[in-house]
Design an enzyme around this catalytic site. Structure first.
Site, PDB file in Angstrom:
ATOM      1  N   CYS A 263       0.805  -1.311   0.008  1.00  0.00           N
ATOM      2  CA  CYS A 263      -0.016   0.020  -0.115  1.00  0.00           C
ATOM      3  C   CYS A 263       0.847   1.240  -0.043  1.00  0.00           C
ATOM      4  CB  CYS A 263      -1.027  -0.003   1.212  1.00  0.00           C
ATOM      5  SG  CYS A 263      -1.792   1.415   1.548  1.00  0.00           S
TER       6      CYS A 263
ATOM      7  N   TYR B 100      -5.063   5.191  -9.118  1.00  0.00           N
ATOM      8  CA  TYR B 100      -6.250   4.425  -8.571  1.00  0.00           C
ATOM      9  C   TYR B 100      -7.568   4.858  -9.575  1.00  0.00           C
ATOM     10  CZ  TYR B 100      -3.907   2.352  -4.911  1.00  0.00           C
ATOM     11  OH  TYR B 100      -3.022   1.755  -4.033  1.00  0.00           O
TER      12      TYR B 100
HETATM   13  N1  GSH Z   1      -6.713   7.998   2.691  1.00  0.00           N
HETATM   14  C1  GSH Z   1      -6.197   6.702   3.415  1.00  0.00           C
HETATM   15  C2  GSH Z   1      -6.259   5.943   2.346  1.00  0.00           C
HETATM   16  C3  GSH Z   1      -5.863   4.372   2.813  1.00  0.00           C
HETATM   17  C4  GSH Z   1      -5.990   3.292   1.745  1.00  0.00           C
HETATM   18  O1  GSH Z   1      -7.053   3.347   0.867  1.00  0.00           O
HETATM   19  N2  GSH Z   1      -5.484   2.044   1.969  1.00  0.00           N
HETATM   20  C5  GSH Z   1      -6.087   0.929   1.139  1.00  0.00           C
HETATM   21  C6  GSH Z   1      -4.661   0.141   0.665  1.00  0.00           C
HETATM   22  S1  GSH Z   1      -3.518   0.680  -0.417  1.00  0.00           S
HETATM   23  C7  GSH Z   1      -6.684   0.107   1.866  1.00  0.00           C
HETATM   24  O2  GSH Z   1      -6.648  -0.259   2.883  1.00  0.00           O
HETATM   25  N3  GSH Z   1      -7.799  -0.683   1.056  1.00  0.00           N
HETATM   26  C8  GSH Z   1      -8.769  -1.551   1.595  1.00  0.00           C
HETATM   27  C9  GSH Z   1      -9.953  -1.353   1.505  1.00  0.00           C
HETATM   28  O3  GSH Z   1     -10.328  -0.105   0.752  1.00  0.00           O
HETATM   29  O4  GSH Z   1     -11.002  -2.041   1.999  1.00  0.00           O
HETATM   30  C10 GSH Z   1      -4.683   7.136   3.760  1.00  0.00           C
HETATM   31  O5  GSH Z   1      -4.005   7.829   3.084  1.00  0.00           O
HETATM   32  O6  GSH Z   1      -4.359   6.535   4.747  1.00  0.00           O
END
Ligand code: GSH
Length: 326
Positions: free
Chosen positions: A57, A188
């Site tokens: 990530c 994304y």
């Molecule tokens: N705005 C958040 C975004 C975090 C994010 O979207 N992380 C993703 C991984 S790259 C995630 O955990 N996705 C799991 C999901 O959406 O269920 C940050 O910058 O901390």
């Protein structure tokens, strides 16, 4: 995602879309700080906090880089999820160099969210900064966590770097915004687009932003202020995933990074800094992105690409070949 504290459906990457199929990212829900500015009593104490991350990530990797640059490795523990996304989202399996959750004994990251808030509604995303003392989430927004590590840990942060120096805030914010929209989240928006139109818009933004970065980096070693700042961390995490995942899986394939000599040289310079190199696990990046069944139903992980700029990592570690499927 979680709805009222219950895991409601199988994990799917697309968080929300608008009427034209444009991917919309959810806002992070836990936004507290450490120390004097914290709403609760989150004191800056060594050993009190655990950072949950995924090496695939980019957002979580920002926080890993900041933790390392600030010399907080001994003060803040890290727990890395399995890189593969399953029906229940991120899991703790201990496989392939990922961790078991020794602090909370959870099997899935969504359990960490319901420990903090038994009625939580939202996606269970990394990164998460967890307070072992009050057993709750301090913050789950990477841009905040980078600033928490930069500013809130006082003398515990021994690294000699200021990621958001006084006087540069306005320029940092402006460049961050441009990078976020066109690049960090732009890839994304391309990968998770629901229509041709949304995809083409996003890809145009991604390459316009790379063109812009190329111009800027042809004249300067860093993106802002002639020094390393949080903006370079933001650029790096997307650049280092570009050829490995975004070019192919997210269809950002107008050009590879090798078409951008100044950007590529910048990536190589950053990879030579231990805090940046340590955050990169090419095996996790490929295994993780190619596990997204909605984009890659067969689950097959590509063998390539061979990337010469990742060779120093391989030579140093001997364990994370850039061209071997995990
Ligand atoms: N705005 C958040 C975004 C975090 C994010 O979207 N992380 C993703 C991984 S790259 C995630 O955990 N996705 C799991 C999901 O959406 O269920 C940050 O910058 O901390």
């Amino acid at each position: 995602m979680l709805v009222n504290g219950k895991w409601a459906e199988k994990w799917h990457p697309v968080q929300q879309s608008d009427a034209d199929g444009r991917f919309i990212r959810q806002h992070s829900g836990f936004r507290d700080r450490i120390g004097a500015d914290s709403a609760k009593d989150f004191a800056a104490e060594a050993g009190r906090y655990q950072l949950y991350v995924a090496y695939i990530c980019p957002w979580a990797s920002r926080t890993l880089i900041a933790r390392h640059l600030k010399g907080l490795e001994n003060a803040i523990d890290v727990c890395a999820v399995d890189p593969r996304l399953g029906d229940q989202g991120w899991a703790f399996t201990g496989r392939d160099g990922s961790d078991l959750d020794r602090v909370n004994g959870a099997n899935y990251l969504h359990e960490i969210y319901t420990l903090a808030d038994p009625t939580h509604t939202g996606r269970a995303t990394v990164p998460v900064l967890w307070d072992k003392k009050t057993r709750t989430i301090v913050n789950n927004e990477s841009s905040d966590i980078v600033r928490i590590f930069d500013k809130d840990f006082g003398a515990l942060a021994t690294g000699d770097v200021d990621l958001r120096p006084a006087g540069l805030e306005a320029e940092i914010d402006a460049v961050n915004e441009r990078l976020y929209t066109g690049f960090n989240n732009g890839v994304y928006r391309a990968g998770f687009a629901g229509t041709q139109k949304a995809y083409e818009e996003a890809v145009a933004d991604v390459f316009a932003t790379l063109d812009w970065m190329e111009g800027r980096l042809a004249r300067a070693d860093w993106l802002v202020g002639g020094r390393l700042t949080e903006t370079d961390i933001r650029a790096f995490v997307t650049l280092v995933r570009f050829d490995l995942a975004y070019y192919s899986l997210f269809k950002c394939n107008l050009r590879p990074l090798s078409a951008y000599p100044a950007v590529r040289a910048y990536l190589v310079r950053l990879l030579a800094i231990p805090a940046f190199a340590a955050s990169v696990r090419p095996d996790h990046i490929k295994a993780g992105y190619y596990s997204i069944a909605a984009l890659n139903p067969s689950g097959i992980v590509p063998v390539g690409p061979e990337l010469d700029y990742l060779e120093p990592l391989r030579a140093a570690r001997g364990d994370c070949p850039s061209q071997t499927a995990a």
